[in-house]
Scaffold this motif. Structure first.
Motif, PDB file in Angstrom:
ATOM      1  N   VAL A 244      17.028   3.973  20.068  1.00 34.49           N
ATOM      2  CA  VAL A 244      15.681   3.706  19.526  1.00 34.49           C
ATOM      3  C   VAL A 244      14.979   2.652  20.386  1.00 34.49           C
ATOM      4  CG1 VAL A 244      14.381   2.974  17.487  1.00 34.49           C
ATOM      5  CG2 VAL A 244      16.478   4.294  17.207  1.00 34.49           C
ATOM      6  N   PRO A 245      13.800   2.978  20.924  1.00 31.83           N
ATOM      7  CA  PRO A 245      13.119   2.043  21.827  1.00 31.83           C
ATOM      8  C   PRO A 245      12.661   0.763  21.112  1.00 31.83           C
ATOM      9  CG  PRO A 245      11.782   4.022  21.453  1.00 31.83           C
ATOM     10  CD  PRO A 245      13.079   4.226  20.747  1.00 31.83           C
ATOM     11  N   ASP A 246      12.530  -0.321  21.904  1.00 38.16           N
ATOM     12  CA  ASP A 246      12.177  -1.645  21.362  1.00 38.16           C
ATOM     13  C   ASP A 246      11.051  -1.595  20.348  1.00 38.16           C
ATOM     14  OD1 ASP A 246      14.001  -2.473  23.113  1.00 38.16           O
ATOM     15  OD2 ASP A 246      12.638  -3.635  24.412  1.00 38.16           O
ATOM     16  N   GLU A 247       9.973  -0.892  20.680  1.00 42.66           N
ATOM     17  CA  GLU A 247       8.772  -0.950  19.832  1.00 42.66           C
ATOM     18  C   GLU A 247       8.978  -0.228  18.489  1.00 42.66           C
ATOM     19  OE1 GLU A 247       9.048   0.394  22.810  1.00 42.66           O
ATOM     20  OE2 GLU A 247       8.239   2.433  22.815  1.00 42.66           O
ATOM     21  N   GLU A 248      10.003   0.619  18.380  1.00 41.94           N
ATOM     22  CA  GLU A 248      10.223   1.335  17.115  1.00 41.94           C
ATOM     23  C   GLU A 248      11.329   0.725  16.265  1.00 41.94           C
ATOM     24  OE1 GLU A 248      10.699   5.560  17.768  1.00 41.94           O
ATOM     25  OE2 GLU A 248       9.039   5.498  19.199  1.00 41.94           O
ATOM     26  N   ARG A 249      11.999  -0.276  16.822  1.00 35.59           N
ATOM     27  CA  ARG A 249      13.099  -0.902  16.074  1.00 35.59           C
ATOM     28  C   ARG A 249      12.552  -1.954  15.129  1.00 35.59           C
ATOM     29  NH1 ARG A 249      16.088  -1.675  20.960  1.00 35.59           N
ATOM     30  NH2 ARG A 249      15.455  -3.851  20.882  1.00 35.59           N
ATOM     31  N   ALA A 250      13.320  -2.226  14.028  1.00 29.22           N
ATOM     32  CA  ALA A 250      12.959  -3.348  13.169  1.00 29.22           C
ATOM     33  C   ALA A 250      12.976  -4.603  14.042  1.00 29.22           C
ATOM     34  CB  ALA A 250      13.985  -3.466  12.050  1.00 29.22           C
ATOM     35  N   PHE A 251      12.090  -5.568  13.728  1.00 26.37           N
ATOM     36  CA  PHE A 251      11.924  -6.711  14.640  1.00 26.37           C
ATOM     37  C   PHE A 251      13.211  -7.526  14.811  1.00 26.37           C
ATOM     38  CE2 PHE A 251      11.021  -8.429  10.477  1.00 26.37           C
ATOM     39  CZ  PHE A 251      11.604  -9.672  10.514  1.00 26.37           C
ATOM     40  N   SER A 253      16.270  -6.295  14.821  1.00 28.08           N
ATOM     41  CA  SER A 253      17.382  -5.534  15.394  1.00 28.08           C
ATOM     42  C   SER A 253      17.377  -5.648  16.912  1.00 28.08           C
ATOM     43  CB  SER A 253      17.282  -4.068  14.980  1.00 28.08           C
ATOM     44  OG  SER A 253      18.228  -3.316  15.707  1.00 28.08           O
ATOM     45  N   LYS A 254      18.573  -5.915  17.466  1.00 21.98           N
ATOM     46  CA  LYS A 254      18.666  -6.019  18.926  1.00 21.98           C
ATOM     47  C   LYS A 254      19.071  -4.692  19.559  1.00 21.98           C
ATOM     48  CE  LYS A 254      19.348 -10.827  19.901  1.00 21.98           C
ATOM     49  NZ  LYS A 254      20.355 -11.834  20.206  1.00 21.98           N
ATOM     50  N   GLY A 255      19.375  -3.714  18.746  1.00 25.85           N
ATOM     51  CA  GLY A 255      19.748  -2.411  19.279  1.00 25.85           C
ATOM     52  C   GLY A 255      20.002  -1.464  18.129  1.00 25.85           C
ATOM     53  N   THR A 256      19.480  -0.244  18.221  1.00 29.87           N
ATOM     54  CA  THR A 256      19.687   0.754  17.165  1.00 29.87           C
ATOM     55  C   THR A 256      19.855   2.126  17.801  1.00 29.87           C
ATOM     56  OG1 THR A 256      18.292  -0.483  15.616  1.00 29.87           O
ATOM     57  CG2 THR A 256      18.665   1.822  15.102  1.00 29.87           C
ATOM     58  N   TYR A 257      20.850   2.842  17.324  1.00 31.57           N
ATOM     59  CA  TYR A 257      20.992   4.249  17.707  1.00 31.57           C
ATOM     60  C   TYR A 257      20.736   5.100  16.480  1.00 31.57           C
ATOM     61  CZ  TYR A 257      23.504   2.863  21.958  1.00 31.57           C
ATOM     62  OH  TYR A 257      23.845   2.334  23.165  1.00 31.57           O
ATOM     63  N   ASP A 258      20.039   6.194  16.664  1.00 29.07           N
ATOM     64  CA  ASP A 258      19.965   7.198  15.603  1.00 29.07           C
ATOM     65  C   ASP A 258      20.856   8.358  16.030  1.00 29.07           C
ATOM     66  OD1 ASP A 258      18.232   5.758  14.082  1.00 29.07           O
ATOM     67  OD2 ASP A 258      16.446   6.968  14.557  1.00 29.07           O
ATOM     68  N   ILE A 259      21.722   8.789  15.114  1.00 30.88           N
ATOM     69  CA  ILE A 259      22.498  10.000  15.386  1.00 30.88           C
ATOM     70  C   ILE A 259      21.744  11.138  14.712  1.00 30.88           C
ATOM     71  CG2 ILE A 259      24.700  11.182  15.061  1.00 30.88           C
ATOM     72  CD1 ILE A 259      26.047   8.413  15.026  1.00 30.88           C
ATOM     73  N   GLU A 260      21.302  12.088  15.520  1.00 33.98           N
ATOM     74  CA  GLU A 260      20.449  13.169  14.996  1.00 33.98           C
ATOM     75  C   GLU A 260      21.195  14.501  15.058  1.00 33.98           C
ATOM     76  OE1 GLU A 260      16.092  11.638  16.382  1.00 33.98           O
ATOM     77  OE2 GLU A 260      17.329  12.579  17.918  1.00 33.98           O
TER      78      GLU A 260
END
Ligand code: ATP
Length: 453
Positions: A244-251, A253-260
Motif C-alpha cells: 500500500v503506497p504512502d499516501e493511502e496508508r493510515a498516517f 502505519s509505517k508499512g501495510t500490505y493488502d493480500i488480495e
C-alpha cells in the motif's frame, strides 16, 4: 494483471451456496436484510474449519501467541481513543436524479466531470461524512452517557487488555494476542454477496515487538499469511500482494500490505497486514491514564511496544475458498455416459464433510450394518455423512457438489461374498480424480486422517 470479472460464474456460485445450504440471505422470508447473511449446515462447517485452522496455526502451534475473546459491546471511550468515533467514516454523496446514496469513491469521472455510476446524473450533493459504526444504548435511559458501540474491529479489545494479558501470560516481546470474532460496520453499499457485509467476522493478530523489529516482522507476517492461504487451498496465482503506497496508508502505519484475491467480481482485499507502530497503545495510555508500557528486564528499558497486525476477514476468506473451489467438468453417469459435473474442490482440511459412507444397496441389511459400523468408526474423528438413497453415481455427484473429498462404498466384496481376500475392504473414491482404490476397513481411519490433517 487482475483476472477478468465473470458475473455468470458468480451467479452460479451464489445459487449453489443457497441450494446446498452454505449461505442464505438473512431474514429471507421477510424480503431479506441487506448486508447480513446466515450460514447454513454446510456453511457453518466450512467457516468453523477455517477459524479452527487459523487458531491452530496462529495460537496452538506457537509459543509466542495467546488468544482472547473480547466483548462486542464497546465502551465509547475505547473507540474515541482509537480514533473511530471521529474518523471512522466514508465520504457520502447523493445523486439528486436517481436518489442513489453513493460512496464518493464510487463516482465515475467523464471528461473531468463526476457522474452517478447508476444513471449518469451530474446533479450530486456535496460529500458528507458517514460514520460506519453501529451505535446502541445501554441501560434504560437513552441519554448520551449510555451510548455504546458494536465493535467495528476486534483489535481494540486486544489493545485495551494488553496489560492484563501480558501479566497473566508472562510473555516477553515479541509476542502476540489473537482473536476471532464478530465486527460490525454500517457499510453504505453492502455488495458482492458476503464480501462487503454489515456484520462479519474477523481473525486478528496483534503482534507486539520492540520498535526496531517492526519492519522486519511486517515482512515475516506477510510471508506467513501468504503461506496460510496456500495451506487452505487458495493458489498463489489467484492472490495478489499490494504494497500500500504512502499516501493511502493510515498516517501512523509505517508499512501495510493488502493480500488480495481475484474474485469473479474482481480483485479485492482479503486481509491487511499492517505495521501500526505504537499508535494504538499510546492512544489508550493517553486516554485512560493507565500505563501500557513494557519493562524489558534485560535492558531495564520501559517503552510502549510497537505492533504488527495481520487482520483477515472470515467471511471474505470463506467466499474466496468457495470461489477457488468451484469447478465444472465431465464425469460418467451410472450408464457410463459422460455428463456435466459441478464440484467444489475444497482442500480436504476445509471441506465441510470429510467422508461420505454408502452401502451399495439400501435394502440389503448386511451392507447397511457394515456401512453404519464404518460411520461409528470414523465419527469421533471427523465429520462424516451417511447416504443410502439413489444410484451410487448420483450419490457421488451430490457429494462432489458440496466438496466432500472422499466417499466410501460398502459392497458385496466387503462382505466377502465374491472373493474372501476382499472381505472387510471398501472402495475409497477421491473427488477430483474420481480414482477408486480398495482399502482395508482397518486402515481407513489412519489413511483418511493423514489426508485431511
Ligand atoms: P475495505 O477497504 O474492503 O472496506 P478495510 O481495509 O476497511 O476493508 P480492515 O479495516 O483492514 O478492512 O479490516 C480487516 C479485514 O476485515 C478486511 O481485510 C476484510 O477481510 C474484513 N472486512 C472489513 N470490512 C468488511 C466488511 N464490510 N465485510 C466483510 N469483511 C470485512
Amino acid at each position: 494483471m487482475s483476472a477478468p470479472t465473470d458475473a455468470q460464474r458468480m451467479e452460479k456460485i451464489v445459487s449453489l451456496c443457497k441450494r446446498r445450504g452454505f449461505i442464505f440471505q438473512s431474514s429471507e422470508i421477510y424480503g431479506g436484510f441487506n448486508g447480513a447473511w446466515d450460514y447454513g449446515p454446510l456453511g457453518v462447517e466450512l467457516k468453523r474449519n477455517l477459524k479452527n485452522y487459523w487458531w491452530r496455526v496462529m495460537v496452538h502451534e506457537r509459543d509466542d501467541i495467546v488468544g482472547m475473546d473480547g466483548a462486542i459491546l464497546t465502551h465509547p471511550a475505547v473507540l474515541k481513543a482509537s480514533g473511530h468515533v471521529e474518523g471512522f467514516s466514508d465520504p457520502m454523496i447523493d445523486c439528486r436524479t436517481c436518489k442513489a446514496h453513493l460512496r464518493a469513491d464510487q463516482l465515475v469521472e467523464k471528461k473531468g466531470v463526476k457522474q452517478c455510476p447508476n444513471c449518469g446524473g451530474k446533479d450530486l450533493t456535496e460529500a458528507r461524512q458517514f460514520n460506519l459504526m453501529f451505535e446502541t444504548h445501554v441501560g434504560a435511559a437513552a441519554e448520551e452517557s449510555s451510548v455504546a458501540y458494536l465493535r467495528p474491529e476486534t483489535a481494540q479489545s486486544i489493545f485495551v487488555q494488553f496489560k492484563n494479558i501480558l501479566e497473566v501470560s508472562r510473555k516477553k516481546l515479541p509476542f502476540g494476542i489473537a482473536q476471532i470474532g464478530k465486527a460490525f460496520r454500517n457499510e453504505i453499499n453492502p455488495r458482492n454477496f458476503t464480501f462487503r457485509s454489515r456484520e462479519f467476522e474477523q481473525m486478528e493478530l496483534e503482534y507486539f515487538c520492540r520498535p526496531e523489529q517492526g519492519m522486519e516482522l511486517l515482512e515475516y507476517w506477510k510471508e506467513e499469511r501468504l503461506k496460510f492461504y496456500e495451506n487452505i487451498g487458495i493458489s498463489r496465482a489467484n492472490l495478489n500482494l499490494l504494497n500500500v503506497p504512502d499516501e493511502e496508508r493510515a498516517f501512523y502505519s509505517k508499512g501495510t500490505y493488502d493480500i488480495e484475491y481475484d474474485f469473479p467480481f474482481g480483485r479485492q482485499e482479503l486481509e491487511g497486514v499492517a505495521y501500526r507502530t505504537d499508535y494504538d497503545l499510546s492512544q489508550h495510555q493517553k486516554a485512560s491514564g493507565k500505563s501500557l508500557e513494557y519493562f524489558d528486564e534485560e535492558t531495564k528499558e520501559r517503552f510502549i511496544p510497537h505492533v504488527v497486525e495481520p487482520s483477515a476477514g472470515v467471511d471474505r476468506t470463506v467466499l474466496a475458498i468457495i470461489c477457488e473451489a468451484y469447478a465444472e467438468d465431465q464425469a460418467p453417469n451410472d450408464k457410463g455416459e459422460m455428463e456435466g459435473r459441478t464440484s467444489l474442490r475444497f482442500h480436504p482440511r476445509m471441506a465441510p464433510i470429510k467422508c461420505a459412507i454408502f452401502p451399495l444397496l439400501r435394502n440389503k441389511e448386511p451392507l447397511v450394518a457394515k456401512a453404519k459400523q464404518i460411520l461409528d468408526l470414523l465419527r469421533p474423528h471427523m465429520f462424516v455423512f451417511y447416504d443410502e438413497s439413489g444410484a451410487i453415481g448420483r450419490r457421488y455427484r451430490r457429494q462432489d457438489e458440496i466438496g466432500t473429498p472422499f466417499c466410501v462404498t460398502v459392497d458385496f466384496e466387503t462382505l466377502g461374498e465374491k472373493q474372501s481376500d476382499l472381505r472387510d475392504t471398501v472402495t475409497l473414491r477421491e473427488r477430483d480424480s474420481m480414482k477408486q482404490e480398495r482399502v482395508k476397513i482397518s486402515d481407513l481411519l489412519e489413511l483418511l486422517l493423514l489426508r485431511i490433517a
